[in-house]
Design an enzyme around this catalytic site. Structure first.
Site, mmCIF file in Angstrom:
data_model
loop_
_atom_site.group_PDB
_atom_site.id
_atom_site.type_symbol
_atom_site.label_atom_id
_atom_site.label_comp_id
_atom_site.label_asym_id
_atom_site.label_seq_id
_atom_site.Cartn_x
_atom_site.Cartn_y
_atom_site.Cartn_z
ATOM 1 N N ASP A 34 0.844 -1.217 0.000
ATOM 2 C CA ASP A 34 0.000 0.000 0.000
ATOM 3 C C ASP A 34 0.871 1.255 0.000
ATOM 4 O O ASP A 34 0.580 2.225 -0.705
ATOM 5 C CB ASP A 34 -1.022 0.012 1.144
ATOM 6 C CG ASP A 34 -0.458 -0.197 2.536
ATOM 7 O OD1 ASP A 34 0.738 -0.502 2.680
ATOM 8 O OD2 ASP A 34 -1.243 -0.034 3.499
ATOM 9 N N SER A 65 -12.765 3.079 27.948
ATOM 10 C CA SER A 65 -13.150 1.938 27.125
ATOM 11 C C SER A 65 -13.892 0.941 27.995
ATOM 12 O O SER A 65 -13.687 0.890 29.215
ATOM 13 C CB SER A 65 -11.912 1.281 26.511
ATOM 14 O OG SER A 65 -11.267 0.475 27.474
ATOM 15 N N LEU A 119 -5.122 -7.884 12.661
ATOM 16 C CA LEU A 119 -6.431 -7.697 12.036
ATOM 17 C C LEU A 119 -6.870 -6.235 12.119
ATOM 18 O O LEU A 119 -8.037 -5.916 11.955
ATOM 19 C CB LEU A 119 -7.479 -8.613 12.696
ATOM 20 C CG LEU A 119 -7.135 -10.115 12.627
ATOM 21 C CD1 LEU A 119 -8.161 -10.943 13.404
ATOM 22 C CD2 LEU A 119 -7.075 -10.593 11.173
ATOM 23 N N SER A 121 -6.893 -3.784 14.608
ATOM 24 C CA SER A 121 -7.712 -3.212 15.677
ATOM 25 C C SER A 121 -7.450 -1.714 15.784
ATOM 26 O O SER A 121 -8.346 -0.947 16.132
ATOM 27 C CB SER A 121 -7.415 -3.897 17.011
ATOM 28 O OG SER A 121 -6.041 -3.805 17.307
ATOM 29 N N ASP A 166 -5.473 -0.257 5.686
ATOM 30 C CA ASP A 166 -6.337 -0.681 6.796
ATOM 31 C C ASP A 166 -7.471 0.317 7.030
ATOM 32 O O ASP A 166 -8.628 -0.057 7.212
ATOM 33 C CB ASP A 166 -5.513 -0.834 8.083
ATOM 34 C CG ASP A 166 -4.352 -1.793 7.908
ATOM 35 O OD1 ASP A 166 -4.358 -2.573 6.939
ATOM 36 O OD2 ASP A 166 -3.431 -1.754 8.746
HETATM 37 C C1 GLA Z 1 -0.014 -2.913 8.340
HETATM 38 C C2 GLA Z 1 -0.149 -1.477 7.848
HETATM 39 C C3 GLA Z 1 -0.752 -1.431 6.446
HETATM 40 C C4 GLA Z 1 -0.046 -2.364 5.485
HETATM 41 C C5 GLA Z 1 0.114 -3.741 6.109
HETATM 42 C C6 GLA Z 1 0.942 -4.653 5.258
HETATM 43 O O1 GLA Z 1 -1.277 -3.477 8.546
HETATM 44 O O2 GLA Z 1 -0.962 -0.738 8.721
HETATM 45 O O3 GLA Z 1 -0.724 -0.095 5.970
HETATM 46 O O4 GLA Z 1 1.185 -1.848 5.069
HETATM 47 O O5 GLA Z 1 0.712 -3.683 7.394
HETATM 48 O O6 GLA Z 1 0.306 -4.908 4.049
#
Ligand code: GLA
Length: 381
Positions: A34, A65, A119, A121, A166
């Site tokens: 990315d 939280s 994942l 978070s 993400d």
């Molecule tokens: C993390 C980063 C993303 C991406 C992934 C690897 O999740 O936050 O921006 O670079 O690693 O694909």
């Protein structure tokens, strides 16, 4: 009314004005590209973070939280700038800062995206707060602007030089589809991902080996791609073909060459995966997923023993494809399995982890789910 509203009321003495939510993600393919302006193919998972927010007139930002509801973190809005106090609260403070908010806020969050599992978070937390504030304060930001603002929060406030994947999928994900995201301009295409129609399941294996992306490994990989691009006179890895890269090999030091080889090959694999999905050819999708893992393990060097064991055992148990997902150095792997092979694969992975003396792995599965949303509570009541 939802339980987060009641909890908010107990904590702050009034009901929230907005309630929002944003999901974590898995990435089918397109890893560590990315920030090289590549294509990625993640989807939003069912696990999500919820936020309840109200304005406060005393100029303080208060954060709590569900998981730590006995304590309220408090800071003057004028002190919300990079370098401020805060631990996990910085993901929220960073969003407040990058959106340019100048008034006090009360914020309660709750979520079930496993932390440290690769994942996202952190993106779920940032995006839940960002879409909530966008709605509450009528900021009028579109999805791309929200994605860029939340990425800026993580880059400049938290200090993690992440790319845009993400946050984008947490905001723009669609139920039933993976999101083909062009990280150059954030344009998207929904790619239907209906594994169950093909008798398959995407198993998510959390190795429970915890990575710390703020540490140097991620930044080093990014820096290697950037220095390779500079030496080759291109803006990013996106502008290179494999033939051009091989022809220019002598201009790069060996580590730059292999990092670039991962990036260039991974971008091509994403587009091949999209073609295979459009044809319903899951055997080919599996092969591409396997190639991605090998490239991440050998050229990009972001895997770890737990991830490699999870992948190898999943493949021995019949997976069509398996690979690490996310930043790496721990976190989760995915395995594309026939539904009838899933139980045996889980058992084999658990046994192998025990034999290796690794932590007990956790298993999830998720269909592609919807992206972030927010509602003013007057509409909810
Ligand atoms: C993390 C980063 C993303 C991406 C992934 C690897 O999740 O936050 O921006 O670079 O690693 O694909």
């Amino acid at each position: 009314m939802s339980s987060i509203s009641h909890e908010f009321q107990t904590l702050f003495g009034h009901f929230p004005e907005v309630i929002s939510e944003a999901p974590g993600r898995v990435n089918l393919i397109g890893e560590h590209i990315d920030y090289s302006e590549g294509f990625v193919l993640p989807f939003a998972i069912a696990n999500r973070t919820h936020a309840a927010i109200s304005r406060s007139s005393d100029g303080l930002v208060r954060i709590s939280s569900h998981q730590r509801r006995n304590s309220i973190f408090s800071i003057a809005i004028s002190d919300v700038k990079p370098g401020s106090k805060g631990e996990w609260e910085k993901y929220i403070l960073g969003v407040i800062w990058s959106l340019g908010i100048t008034e006090g806020l009360n914020i309660l969050v709750d979520g079930n995206v496993p932390a440290g599992a690769g994942l996202s978070s952190s993106a779920a937390l940032e995006c839940a707060v960002a879409v909530g504030l966008n709605t509450l304060l009528n900021l009028g930001l579109d999805d791309k602007e929200l994605a860029r603002a939340t990425q800026k929060a993580e880059n400049e406030y938290v200090g993690m030089p992440c790319g845009i994947m993400d946050q984008s999928v947490s905001i723009m994900g669609k139920a039933g589809s993976a999101l083909l995201l062009d990280c150059r301009d954030l344009s998207t295409e929904s790619i239907p991902f209906s594994v169950s129609d093909a008798g398959l399941e995407l198993l998510i294996i959390d190795t429970q080996a915890h990575h710390a992306l703020v540490d140097g490994g991620y930044a080093e990989r990014r820096a290697a791609c950037e220095s390779a691009a500079a030496k080759l006179g291109v803006k990013s890895m996106r502008e290179l073909t494999m033939d051009q890269l091989i022809a220019a090999k002598e201009k790069l030091i060996p580590v730059e060459f292999i990092r670039a080889r991962h990036a260039v090959s991974e971008i091509a694999r994403v587009l091949s995966t999209v073609d295979a999905l459009k044809r319903g050819d899951f055997t080919e999708v599996g092969k591409l997923i396997n190639q991605s893992h090998i490239s991440l393990r050998d050229d990009y060097a972001v895997s770890c023993p737990e991830l490699d064991v999870a992948v190898d055992v999943a493949l021995s148990a019949g997976a069509l494809g398996s690979r690490m997902v996310g930043g790496g150095f721990g976190g989760s792997a995915i395995a594309l399995l026939r539904v009838e092979d899933v139980d045996a694969a889980r058992t084999a992975i658990s046994k192998s982890f025990e034999a290796h003396g690794f932590k007990k792995p956790r298993f999830f599965t998720s269909l592609p789910s919807a992206g972030a949303s927010a509602s003013l509570t007057t509409k909810l009541q």
